[in-house]
Every structure is written in C-alpha cells, then in structure tokens.
Scaffold this active site. Structure first.
Site, PDB file in Angstrom:
ATOM      1  N   ARG A 156      32.384   1.421  20.800  1.00 51.91           N
ATOM      2  CA  ARG A 156      32.902   1.519  18.833  1.00 51.91           C
ATOM      3  C   ARG A 156      31.343   2.332  17.975  1.00 51.91           C
ATOM      4  O   ARG A 156      31.055   1.917  17.132  1.00 51.91           O
ATOM      5  CB  ARG A 156      33.436   0.389  18.792  1.00 51.91           C
ATOM      6  CG  ARG A 156      34.838   0.159  19.379  1.00 51.91           C
ATOM      7  CD  ARG A 156      36.267   1.284  19.376  1.00 51.91           C
ATOM      8  NE  ARG A 156      36.982   0.435  19.157  1.00 51.91           N
ATOM      9  CZ  ARG A 156      37.767   0.558  20.875  1.00 51.91           C
ATOM     10  NH1 ARG A 156      37.061   1.106  22.024  1.00 51.91           N
ATOM     11  NH2 ARG A 156      38.680   0.371  21.283  1.00 51.91           N
ATOM     12  N   SER A 188      42.386  -4.054  16.581  1.00 51.69           N
ATOM     13  CA  SER A 188      41.358  -4.351  17.713  1.00 51.69           C
ATOM     14  C   SER A 188      40.504  -4.380  15.752  1.00 51.69           C
ATOM     15  O   SER A 188      40.597  -3.540  15.377  1.00 51.69           O
ATOM     16  CB  SER A 188      40.508  -4.555  17.821  1.00 51.69           C
ATOM     17  OG  SER A 188      40.789  -3.791  19.560  1.00 51.69           O
ATOM     18  N   GLU A 233      35.172  -4.788  13.388  1.00 52.05           N
ATOM     19  CA  GLU A 233      35.357  -3.081  14.281  1.00 52.05           C
ATOM     20  C   GLU A 233      35.471  -2.143  12.878  1.00 52.05           C
ATOM     21  O   GLU A 233      35.618  -1.264  12.688  1.00 52.05           O
ATOM     22  CB  GLU A 233      36.724  -3.045  15.243  1.00 52.05           C
ATOM     23  CG  GLU A 233      35.970  -1.563  15.738  1.00 52.05           C
ATOM     24  CD  GLU A 233      37.609  -1.136  16.485  1.00 52.05           C
ATOM     25  OE1 GLU A 233      38.668  -1.345  15.619  1.00 52.05           O
ATOM     26  OE2 GLU A 233      36.959  -0.563  17.902  1.00 52.05           O
TER      27      GLU A 233
HETATM   28  N1  EPU Z   1      42.678 -11.933  26.016  1.00 51.36           N
HETATM   29  C1  EPU Z   1      42.802 -13.087  25.689  1.00 51.36           C
HETATM   30  N2  EPU Z   1      44.187 -13.460  24.452  1.00 51.36           N
HETATM   31  C2  EPU Z   1      43.571 -12.355  23.471  1.00 51.36           C
HETATM   32  C3  EPU Z   1      43.658 -10.779  23.724  1.00 51.36           C
HETATM   33  C4  EPU Z   1      42.922 -10.412  25.019  1.00 51.36           C
HETATM   34  O1  EPU Z   1      42.585 -13.830  26.490  1.00 51.36           O
HETATM   35  O2  EPU Z   1      44.498 -12.919  22.838  1.00 51.36           O
HETATM   36  C5  EPU Z   1      41.739 -11.431  26.922  1.00 51.36           C
HETATM   37  C6  EPU Z   1      42.873 -10.840  27.635  1.00 51.36           C
HETATM   38  O3  EPU Z   1      43.607 -11.621  28.989  1.00 51.36           O
HETATM   39  C7  EPU Z   1      41.920  -9.968  28.826  1.00 51.36           C
HETATM   40  C8  EPU Z   1      40.976  -8.972  28.035  1.00 51.36           C
HETATM   41  O4  EPU Z   1      40.324 -10.538  26.945  1.00 51.36           O
HETATM   42  O5  EPU Z   1      41.979 -10.978  30.030  1.00 51.36           O
HETATM   43  C9  EPU Z   1      40.703  -8.593  27.360  1.00 51.36           C
HETATM   44  O6  EPU Z   1      42.320  -7.510  26.952  1.00 51.36           O
HETATM   45  P1  EPU Z   1      42.570  -6.604  26.241  1.00 51.36           P
HETATM   46  O7  EPU Z   1      42.823  -5.981  27.774  1.00 51.36           O
HETATM   47  O8  EPU Z   1      43.797  -6.580  25.515  1.00 51.36           O
HETATM   48  O9  EPU Z   1      41.978  -5.596  25.148  1.00 51.36           O
HETATM   49  P2  EPU Z   1      41.293  -6.297  24.414  1.00 51.36           P
HETATM   50  O10 EPU Z   1      39.263  -6.041  25.397  1.00 51.36           O
HETATM   51  O11 EPU Z   1      41.525  -7.204  23.469  1.00 51.36           O
HETATM   52  C10 EPU Z   1      40.029  -3.653  23.630  1.00 51.36           C
HETATM   53  C11 EPU Z   1      39.785  -2.585  22.903  1.00 51.36           C
HETATM   54  C12 EPU Z   1      41.805  -2.376  22.542  1.00 51.36           C
HETATM   55  C13 EPU Z   1      42.523  -1.342  23.676  1.00 51.36           C
HETATM   56  C14 EPU Z   1      41.857  -2.583  24.932  1.00 51.36           C
HETATM   57  C15 EPU Z   1      42.380  -1.938  26.403  1.00 51.36           C
HETATM   58  C16 EPU Z   1      38.277  -3.226  21.455  1.00 51.36           C
HETATM   59  C17 EPU Z   1      37.827  -4.267  20.135  1.00 51.36           C
HETATM   60  N3  EPU Z   1      39.200  -3.197  21.787  1.00 51.36           N
HETATM   61  O12 EPU Z   1      40.670  -5.059  23.655  1.00 51.36           O
HETATM   62  O13 EPU Z   1      41.296  -1.268  21.459  1.00 51.36           O
HETATM   63  O14 EPU Z   1      43.562  -0.779  23.375  1.00 51.36           O
HETATM   64  O15 EPU Z   1      40.647  -2.385  24.818  1.00 51.36           O
HETATM   65  O16 EPU Z   1      41.197  -1.462  26.378  1.00 51.36           O
HETATM   66  O17 EPU Z   1      37.241  -2.772  22.195  1.00 51.36           O
HETATM   67  C18 EPU Z   1      41.217  -0.920  19.111  1.00 51.36           C
HETATM   68  O18 EPU Z   1      40.243  -0.870  19.300  1.00 51.36           O
HETATM   69  O19 EPU Z   1      42.066  -1.028  17.569  1.00 51.36           O
HETATM   70  C19 EPU Z   1      41.766  -1.314  19.987  1.00 51.36           C
HETATM   71  C20 EPU Z   1      43.227  -1.985  20.351  1.00 51.36           C
END
Ligand code: EPU
Length: 336
Positions: free
Chosen positions: A161, A236, A332
């Site tokens: 990012r 995010s 972000e």
């Molecule tokens: N998780 C939780 N609780 C929550 C959300 C997530 O426990 O409320 C846990 C999930 O269970 C999982 C882990 O966190 O084990 C990762 O969750 P998720 O796959 O939803 O991805 P993220 O790390 O929360 C990132 C990106 C997203 C992108 C997803 C999928 C960033 C800041 N965000 O989210 O990007 O879609 O991975 O690759 O890196 C964005 O930038 O706007 C965005 C949506």
C-alpha cells in the site's frame, strides 16, 4: 476549461460525505490538464475515483478530477500483451475489458473501487496479487514543470500500500496513463489466497479460468465489503500493521489463533481487522458512523455523517487497539 464554484463532492467520494470544493474541474487529456495547471496558481487537489479519501472539511482551492480515458494494446508478443490505460478509467471497467479479451493477470483485483491512475499510488492489492505484479511503467504530469515524465516499475518503488507517489512525488505527480503486461494465454492463475480456493471448490470449479477467479473474488468481496452505493465506505480504512517476530510471539501466547502473513525472518503482517475485532469493536456503532459488522477494517457512514465523526471513530479505534495490543494501526485512506 469549465471550472465550477462551491461544488458538492458528495457524489465524488465513496464515503458519500457532503463537503464542497471551492473550485472543481475535470480533465480529459494531458493537454487539458497542462492548460489548467498553467492558468492556476492556487492550491490544487487531484481526485481519482474518490474511493480512498476521507473529507473532513470543505476543500480550499481547485479539485481536479482525472477523466483521461482509453484502453489500448500497444504490443503483443508470444502470448504477452502490453496494454496502456488512461488514468481516469474506472479500475473495474479495465478488469472487465481484460476478461472480455482473455487477458489474464489482474483478475484477483476485480471490483476494487477507484481509477487506474490511483491504483499505483497506493499499489492496490487483494487476494494474493498487487497491481505492481503486472505493472510496467506509467506517465505522469509534473505539477511544477508541467512536463510529462515516464517512470518504470523500479522507479515507482512499490511497497505494501505504498509507492513513491505517497512520498517524494506526493502532490507533484498526476498520473496520466499506466502500462500493464498481461498474459493472452498460459495464464498464471493465483488461487493461493485461502478464500478463493474454498469458493472455487464450493462452486465445483475444476479447471479454473480467469473468469472463474474474477467471479470468486467478486462473490467474496460482496459477502464481506459493503457496497459504497448502499453504505458509504472507503474499503479498508487501516493498513495491516507489520510487527516484529518478538511482538508477534508475545501476542500468539495469549491468542494462539492470531492470523499472520510472514514478511521476512524478523517481521510479520497482522490483519488489522482481526486486531479491531479482538478489541471488541466489530459492528460497533456511534450515531451515524460505525465499524462494519462483517469486516472490522471498514469504517462506514450509515447516513448523514460528517467526515469528523469518521475521523473520531478512527482515532477511537486506533486507541483501543493500542491499549489492547500495544500496536499502532495507521489509516490507509487519505485524510483531506
Ligand atoms: N479478520 C478478522 N476480523 C475481521 C476482518 C478480518 O478476524 O473483522 C481476519 C480474517 O478472518 C482473516 C484475516 O483477518 O484471517 C484477513 O482478512 P481478509 O481476508 O478479509 O483481508 P484483510 O487483511 O482484512 C486485506 C486488504 C483488502 C483486501 C483483502 C483480501 C489491506 C489493508 N486490506 O484485507 O483490501 O481486499 O486483504 O486480499 O491490506 C482495501 O484495500 O480497501 C481492501 C479491501
């Protein structure tokens, strides 16, 4: 040039915040942009799709919206295609164009809101792929010299990012076009991200196409992320923090199920959504604003929120996570 005065940005930011720009104009090509820049010596702010900003007040100066269109193949060679895309093209429309023309490589980034010109700034990424993986070069207009410059992938210095456009070239570069390299056949499908594989299996898909991957990503996104046309949000709100292995092991003793993505031998990335959920804030609501009930990384505007209400909620969230885990999460989104 058609410059509007006291222009509402409500339809131009995905949080749906009703703040005004003192002055507002669009540009459709580089000449158009250069002539606006030449004649304007006050403050300028550049807007892409408005899906990664939080407007906390009316914006002084001129808000310029990039509407440079165009998607064209500039080279095709042994199954590889170089494609040039205007900075104002809607990112998902570009992905749809790729799918329609059997061009693989960016399908994991389906349905990301925003424009192509904004994608390199924060090096958008999702489901195991970042735009940098297919990025070749871009052209930008320098606000000071008004000239165009080309930057290669290395020169953009992409990180998680992050890029040179958030640092040295911040408020200097306006991205006019981007070139990506895609595969015309022999696709390298990336289903490494757990949820994609599960969705494909659930859909009974065996020999996976780029369209299947896109469909899976779209259904995962729709199940977790609120649609900005229904509930204002900017995806995010925070970056996933990168912490030391020592700090990680300390937390893991208490929370053995903490999700993590190793970066190198010394550091690890932790999902901020998990940290926020464990801090008891998932689904938290305060008046017009809240933390999304299905993905705690997303702050939402339930109605007529003001940007400052969202900013206060962000600070409250940062403090709660810090109190509980001693980790400082960072926004972000760009705060204007
Ligand atoms: N998780 C939780 N609780 C929550 C959300 C997530 O426990 O409320 C846990 C999930 O269970 C999982 C882990 O966190 O084990 C990762 O969750 P998720 O796959 O939803 O991805 P993220 O790390 O929360 C990132 C990106 C997203 C992108 C997803 C999928 C960033 C800041 N965000 O989210 O990007 O879609 O991975 O690759 O890196 C964005 O930038 O706007 C965005 C949506």
């Amino acid at each position: 040039m058609n410059i509007k005065e006291n222009f509402s940005l409500k339809a131009f930011n995905s949080f749906g915040l009703d703040q005004k720009a003192k002055w507002f104009s669009t540009f459709n090509d580089v000449n158009d942009l250069q002539s606006i820049l030449k004649s304007w010596d006050e403050e300028i702010h550049v807007l892409g799709g408005g899906s990664n900003i939080l407007l906390t007040k009316d914006v002084d100066g001129l808000v310029l919206k990039n509407e440079i269109q165009g998607i064209k193949v500039i080279k095709e060679e042994s199954g590889k295609v170089l494609i040039e895309v205007g900075g104002g093209v809607i990112w998902h429309n570009f992905i749809l164009h790729c799918l329609k023309n059997n061009l693989g490589g960016l399908e994991n980034l389906s349905l990301i809101p925003g424009t192509v010109g904004a994608a390199p700034i924060q090096n958008i990424g999702a489901y195991g792929v970042e735009q940098k993986d297919r990025f070749v070069s871009l052209e930008y207009v320098d606000r000071g010299t008004l000239k165009t410059y080309k930057l290669t992938k290395n020169e953009c210095d992409f990180g998680y990012r992050d890029s040179i456009f958030k640092r040295e070239l911040k408020n200097i570069a306006i991205i006019s076009k981007v070139i990506y390299a895609l595969d015309h056949h022999e696709y390298k499908i990336n289903t490494s991200y757990g949820a994609i594989q599960e969705t494909l299996e659930h859909n009974g898909i065996q020999s996976t196409t780029i369209q299947d991957v896109s469909d899976a990503v779209i259904s995962i996104r729709k199940s977790k992320l609120p649609d900005p046309s229904q509930i204002g949000n900017a995806g995010s709100f925070f970056k996933n923090p990168i912490i030391t292995m020592d700090a990680f092991h300390t937390i893991k003793c208490e929370y053995p199920n903490i999700p993590s993505y190793p970066i190198d031998d010394e550091t690890v990335k932790i999902p901020a959504g998990w940290l926020i959920e464990q801090s008891g804030l998932k689904g938290y609501r305060l008046g017009n604003v809240g933390i999304h009930e299905k993905q705690a990384l997303v702050l939402v505007n339930y109605g007529d929120a003001k940007g400052n209400e969202l900013l206060s909620l962000a600070h409250f969230t940062i403090d709660k996570v810090h109190e509980k885990f001693g980790i400082e999460i960072e926004p972000e989104v760009n705060i204007w």
